[in-house]
Design a protein around this motif. Structure first.
Motif, PDB file in Angstrom:
ATOM      1  N   LYS A 111      -1.629  -3.438  13.003  1.00 44.92           N
ATOM      2  CA  LYS A 111      -3.063  -3.721  12.921  1.00 44.92           C
ATOM      3  C   LYS A 111      -3.542  -3.570  11.483  1.00 44.92           C
ATOM      4  CE  LYS A 111      -5.648  -2.222  16.248  1.00 44.92           C
ATOM      5  NZ  LYS A 111      -6.449  -1.329  17.146  1.00 44.92           N
ATOM      6  N   GLU A 117      -7.294  -6.715  12.927  1.00 44.88           N
ATOM      7  CA  GLU A 117      -6.482  -7.824  13.455  1.00 44.88           C
ATOM      8  C   GLU A 117      -5.004  -7.432  13.455  1.00 44.88           C
ATOM      9  OE1 GLU A 117      -5.446 -12.507  12.375  1.00 44.88           O
ATOM     10  OE2 GLU A 117      -6.758 -11.314  11.067  1.00 44.88           O
ATOM     11  N   VAL A 118      -4.318  -7.752  14.550  1.00 44.17           N
ATOM     12  CA  VAL A 118      -2.895  -7.478  14.646  1.00 44.17           C
ATOM     13  C   VAL A 118      -2.131  -8.671  14.079  1.00 44.17           C
ATOM     14  CG1 VAL A 118      -0.960  -7.034  16.198  1.00 44.17           C
ATOM     15  CG2 VAL A 118      -3.191  -6.008  16.671  1.00 44.17           C
TER      16      VAL A 118
END
Length: 271
Positions: A111, A117-118
């Protein structure tokens, strides 16, 4: 009356259980054991002696680096070591720059701390080795703790890696139904004699050691086994050193306590 019936029922069930136990034990002791190919041809792992063996054993850093090289070039395509962090490699003698270079070649899914956001990114020393995505059939085991997860683990791994061979003619003669099937490989050090993994160490020179050591199958197997002993217990040396200090302290405390006892109570025994 009810009490008498309860006692009779209890006695009846006790007798039945005792009879069943005795009969089962007699049957197990007298009936011949059915022989199978696994029981006849399975071999126990051959003894393996590593520098880390014994109470005073220590890891050979050069051997561990060779073993890590074998893992990277031969095993890493199928097997992960997801419980090991890149920065742990410092214990093998790698410097900070080398660890960063090794980690940077890996792709880690994590992340983003700024966006949440991954996404994929290059590995960093603090990351652990990412799990391997295997495209074939089955799920190859993670090797981080393999030498702890198997009885006599180091000897098992070494024997398995060096034990691939053609099925003995005697086995096929006695147990024709046990013929190794398509996609399987005979290895007498595996419990059911056949496994899906082909021999990973195929011959001399498969790996080129930077220290000039001759990379025979025996040598590569020993080195990667030593490395996997380290991944399973990287604190082995520290644990033993701590144990010796504690044993020494306990011996000292025991002697001190005994001397204090003799000094304080020696003149009071007669009272």
């Amino acid at each position: 009356m009810i009490r008498i019936l309860s006692l009779l029922a209890g006695a009846f069930f006790t007798v039945v259980l005792a009879y069943s136990f005795v009969r089962g034990a007699y049957t197990a002791a007298t009936e011949p054991v059915a022989l199978t190919a696994e029981k006849v041809f399975y071999k126990k792992p051959e003894p393996l002696h590593l520098p880390s063996d014994g109470l005073f054993g220590k890891f050979n850093r050069q051997q561990l680096q060779r073993g890590f090289q074998v893992y990277q070039e031969v095993c890493a395509a199928c097997h992960s070591i997801k419980h090991v962090a890149f920065r742990d490699l410092a214990a093998l003698g790698y410097n900070e720059a080398e660890i960063k270079a090794i980690a940077g070649k890996a792709t880690v899914t994590a992340k983003d701390p700024l966006t949440g956001e991954v996404k994929d990114r290059p590995g960093m020393p603090a990351d652990k080795f990412p799990p391997v995505v295997y495209a074939g059939l089955g799920v190859p085991p993670d090797l981080s703790l393999i030498t702890k997860a198997r009885p006599n683990g180091a000897a098992y791994v070494h024997s398995l890696l060096t034990g691939y061979q053609a099925q003995p003619a005697e086995l096929l003669k006695q147990f024709p139904e046990a013929k190794t099937g398509d996609g399987l490989h005979y290895n007498p050090y595996f419990k059911n004699l056949n496994l899906a993994m082909a021999a990973p160490l195929t011959g001399e020179g498969q790996v080129t050691y930077s220290d000039g050591t001759k990379a025979t199958v025996e040598q590569m197997s020993t080195d990667v086994t030593a490395f996997l002993v380290w991944t399973a217990e990287p604190s082995l040396e520290q644990r033993r050193q701590t144990g010796f200090w504690w044993i020494g302290f306990l011996i000292f405390a025991t002697v001190l306590g005994y001397m204090a006892y003799r000094n304080i109570w020696a003149d009071k025994k007669g009272h």
